[in-house]
Design a protein around this motif. Structure first.
Motif, short mmCIF file in Angstrom:
data_model
loop_
_atom_site.label_atom_id
_atom_site.label_comp_id
_atom_site.label_asym_id
_atom_site.label_seq_id
_atom_site.Cartn_x
_atom_site.Cartn_y
_atom_site.Cartn_z
N ARG A 1 0.84 -1.09 -0.01
CA ARG A 1 0.16 0.11 0.19
C ARG A 1 0.73 1.31 -0.13
O ARG A 1 1.81 1.30 0.70
N PRO A 2 0.64 2.10 -0.66
CA PRO A 2 1.40 3.41 -0.75
C PRO A 2 1.68 4.05 0.57
O PRO A 2 2.93 4.57 0.89
N ARG A 3 0.79 4.06 1.38
CA ARG A 3 0.66 5.04 2.54
C ARG A 3 0.97 4.10 3.75
O ARG A 3 1.04 4.37 4.82
N GLN A 126 -8.37 8.47 -8.53
CA GLN A 126 -7.52 8.14 -7.20
C GLN A 126 -6.07 7.64 -7.45
O GLN A 126 -5.29 8.45 -6.58
N ALA A 127 -5.57 7.14 -8.38
CA ALA A 127 -4.37 6.78 -8.57
C ALA A 127 -3.64 8.00 -8.95
O ALA A 127 -2.39 8.24 -8.29
N ARG A 129 -4.41 11.10 -7.94
CA ARG A 129 -4.43 11.93 -6.83
C ARG A 129 -3.28 11.23 -5.75
O ARG A 129 -2.49 12.08 -5.45
N GLU A 130 -3.10 10.03 -5.60
CA GLU A 130 -2.10 9.49 -5.09
C GLU A 130 -0.72 9.62 -5.42
O GLU A 130 0.20 10.22 -4.76
N THR A 131 -0.69 9.85 -6.78
CA THR A 131 0.79 9.94 -7.40
C THR A 131 1.03 11.68 -6.99
O THR A 131 2.02 11.92 -6.67
N GLU A 133 -0.01 13.46 -4.74
CA GLU A 133 0.47 13.57 -3.34
C GLU A 133 1.89 13.23 -2.97
O GLU A 133 2.30 13.65 -1.91
N ARG A 134 2.37 12.50 -3.87
CA ARG A 134 3.77 12.04 -3.38
C ARG A 134 4.63 13.08 -4.21
O ARG A 134 5.97 12.91 -4.24
N ALA A 659 2.14 0.46 -9.60
CA ALA A 659 2.24 2.05 -9.14
C ALA A 659 2.98 2.92 -9.95
O ALA A 659 3.78 2.45 -10.85
N TRP A 661 5.23 4.98 -9.18
CA TRP A 661 6.42 5.54 -8.42
C TRP A 661 7.52 4.32 -8.23
O TRP A 661 7.09 3.18 -8.47
#
Length: 691
Positions: A1-3, A126-127, A129-131, A133-134, A659, A661
């Motif tokens: 999980r990314p987080r 959503q993917a 947004r997660e990217t 945020e990194r 992912a 990243w």
């Protein structure tokens, strides 16, 4: 999980004897607090003035109990942080590659599939947004949504909040997918001189590399793209095994044996690897007239036909009310894409078209246009190419819009007529003016339609089965001696493609359309004796698909498209409409009830392109309905929702990643040293206050 929290990772930088020396430091500091100072005995008459010396003597008594001392704790903590910094602490995490990013988010029809439990578009957002945020401070990015067209949702900015908001605003569409325009746009905007909409956007003065993140299910043709400074990262969105059955074709034709009767034809495709149980309903003007249930084997199609009777006009709707898939292990699942479960057809009144054939002589075309059925659909006039050079009836009628369709066989006019056209073995004389370039010496005009060099034996590999011109065609048995593959202008549609390039394409021209065939039916050669010999350049005219194509041609272009039994286009395509009176404006009512005023030219023709909604559109003039047309998906690339795990960008294969990243180690020794410096300052402050 990314987080997820990552475990602490330490790196040993010292040898065993260096650690031995460093480990001796804490006991040495503690020993200093036990140390007893040796003093020379001295007798004095009173001890009042020496109270501090006595207290210090007690402190330095080596065997007394060690008292709590803040300075001791601070010094030990400082030493502990130094030892931790030497171990180079860090955490294993992930980071984005680079510092400039372009996020491409697919919002085409297939992204409405629900195989992930939610629409794929929501998972892609959503993917993304997660990217975002990194991203690290100072990183810049832009957001682009794409289907057939690409739209910039947010230009380059380092404001992550703006980037996330622009992603949230991306809405689904029913359009097909094309990555070519998106990459072309991204490549142009990745290296601008200056491009900004507000003060928060970052200005770029020179070309810089950027990482291109593509969030898509891969349901597009691999573009011949030049990435330049773009480094692609593909994030496949969707499940590997998806289940969908969709309506691929819906059409209404006049019964050939009884012209006063109409028939509805449909074809359903099963794009899954399981048997599909389908329930179907057919509605005419809001009343259900038929229903059916059947099974479709994996990867196969099922036809559906219904006699409509003497229907002259109306709205036809075909709907899949239930689709369930039976897997070999006994499991069942429902249809996972709803956008292709409905199709519409607007049954319209027919009138004969006015058609002109300009040819030096082609028996195949002449015979196809002089049949009894063709005579009911069109009034055909045949002329030789000599009329194109005369200022007679042809020039006057072509300029006034008297013809609905003009076929130019191996010839072309000096100027394009006010009519739909079909060029066989020739190119339309349409050019566009370019700004002069004195240094490069480029011409001010270039041809809009162009063809490549002549090739021998092109093999047909694909046709656009959803387009009315090429629907119901089977060209597997068609052979072609030679052709000049087309360079299709912007906005055009390739209808027949070969392994050497496009062989047939159609493109809009104002409120009209031009159809071009890259080969001719007959070729002529002049022998040494001066005799002209003709030979067949293709066997298409003797195949059963040729009269079907000619019938499609008359239906599609007949009456300026007002004489069609049904007019259906795909989302986003242009529709040519005809006003009952020249100059009389039209009003188009979309399926949602949205009304669009449409200006009409002097010839009574208009072009309408706001066709993003699926369903039947009503065309009104002076408050009365004068025409109908429908918009349907009819795109096998969108209905086949199986996710591609690899895409090809030009000559670059791009593997899908789970992912966006890559793994990275985040060092913490600098933070330890900064904390140690803070403790050292605190220790100095405590000591100074005590002194």
């Amino acid at each position: 999980r990314p987080r997820a929290l990552m475990p602490l990772d330490l790196v040993n930088m010292l040898s065993w004897w260096q650690w031995l020396i460093l480990a001796a430091a804490p006991p040495a500091i503690i020993a200093l607090y036990f140390l007893k100072l040796k003093r020379r005995p001295l007798e004095v008459p009173s001890t009042y003035l020496w109270r501090r010396s006595i207290e210090d003597l007690h402190v330095n008594t080596i065997w007394q109990r060690l008292r709590r001392n803040l300075l001791l704790f601070l010094q030990l903590l400082l030493l502990l942080l130094i030892m931790l910094a030497v171990l180079r602490p860090g955490v294993k995490g992930a980071r984005l590659v680079g510092n400039r990013f372009v996020f491409l988010i697919d919002n085409s029809a297939s992204m409405q599939a629900t195989d992930l439990g939610e629409p794929r578009l929501e998972a892609a957002k959503q993917a993304a947004r997660e990217t975002i945020e990194r991203m690290q401070p100072g990183d810049v990015a832009m957001v682009v949504s794409f289907s057939e067209i690409a739209e910039v949702e947010q230009e380059f900015t380092s404001n992550r909040r703006q980037l996330i908001e622009s992603v949230a605003q991306i809405a689904p569409s029913a359009r097909a997918t094309s990555l070519r325009e998106a990459i072309k746009l991204a490549s142009g905007l990745a290296n601008p001189g200056r491009s900004a909409n507000d003060d928060t956007d970052v200005q770029v003065a020179e070309p810089k590399p950027a990482t291109l993140y593509i969030f898509s299910d891969g349901r597009f043709a691999d573009p011949a793209a030049r990435l330049g400074n773009l480094e692609p990262v593909y994030r496949p969105i969707g499940a590997d095994a998806a289940s969908n059955v969709g309506i691929a074709v819906l059409n209404v034709r006049r019964n050939e044996s009884r012209p006063d009767q109409s028939q509805a034809f449909a074809r359903l495709e099963n794009y899954s690897q399981a048997v599909a149980e389908v329930a179907l309903e057919l509605w005419l003007d809001g009343e259900m007239i038929d229903a059916a249930r059947f099974q479709i084997p994996p990867g196969e199609s099922q036809g559906f036909q219904r006699d409509l009777g003497p229907v002259q006009a109306g709205r036809l709707r075909l709907a899949i009310t239930k689709a369930e898939f039976l897997h070999e292990d006994g499991g069942r699942c429902d249809d996972q894409l709803a956008v292709d479960n409905e199709a519409w057809a607007a049954v319209r009144k027919n009138r004969p078209a006015n058609l002109l054939l300009v040819t030096p002589g082609c028996e195949a075309i002449r015979l196809a246009l002089t049949t009894e059925l063709a005579g009911q659909l069109a009034n055909v006039t045949i002329e030789s190419p000599e009329v194109l050079d005369k200022d007679g009836d042809y020039a006057r009628q072509a300029a006034s819009g008297a013809y609905d369709l003009i076929i130019y066989d191996r010839c072309r006019p000096r100027e394009m007529p006010h009519a739909n056209t079909f060029f066989v073995g020739a190119l339309p004389p349409i050019s566009v003016r370019l700004p002069p370039d004195r240094e490069a010496g480029e011409p001010e005009k270039v041809d809009l339609w162009r063809a490549g060099p002549e090739v021998a034996g092109p093999r047909i590999i694909d046709i656009d089965a959803a387009h009315p011109l090429t629907g119901w065609l089977d060209l597997d048995d068609v052979l072609i001696a030679k052709a000049r593959p087309l360079e299709v202008p912007a906005g055009g549609t390739v209808l027949i493609d070969s392994h050497l390039g496009p062989l047939m394409a159609v493109a809009p021209r104002g409120g009209l359309e031009d159809l071009v065939l890259a080969f001719s039916f007959l070729e002529e050669e002049t022998g040494d004796d001066g005799a002209v010999r003709r030979f067949a350049a293709t066997n298409w005219p003797i195949r059963t698909s040729f009269p079907v194509f000619m019938l499609n041609l008359l239906h599609y272009f007949g009456g300026g498209q007002a004489g069609l039994d049904t007019l259906s286009v795909q989302p986003g395509r242009q529709v040519s409409l005809q006003s009952p009176a020249a100059g009389e404006p039209l009003q188009v009512i979309a399926p949602s009830g949205r009304k669009v005023a449409l200006p009409v030219g002097d010839l009574g023709r208009a072009s309408f392109g706001e066709t993003d909604e699926l369903g039947v559109y009503e065309v009104r003039s002076r408050g009365a309905a004068v025409d109908f047309f429908s918009v349907n998906l009819f795109d096998p690339a969108e209905s086949n929702i199986a996710v591609r795990q690899q895409i090809q960008l030009g000559h670059v294969p791009v593997e899908g990643r789970t992912a966006g990243w890559q793994s990275a180690r985040r060092e913490l020794w600098k933070a330890c040293l900064l904390a140690g410096l803070g403790i050292l300052l605190l220790e100095w402050w405590v000591y100074s206050r005590r002194v």
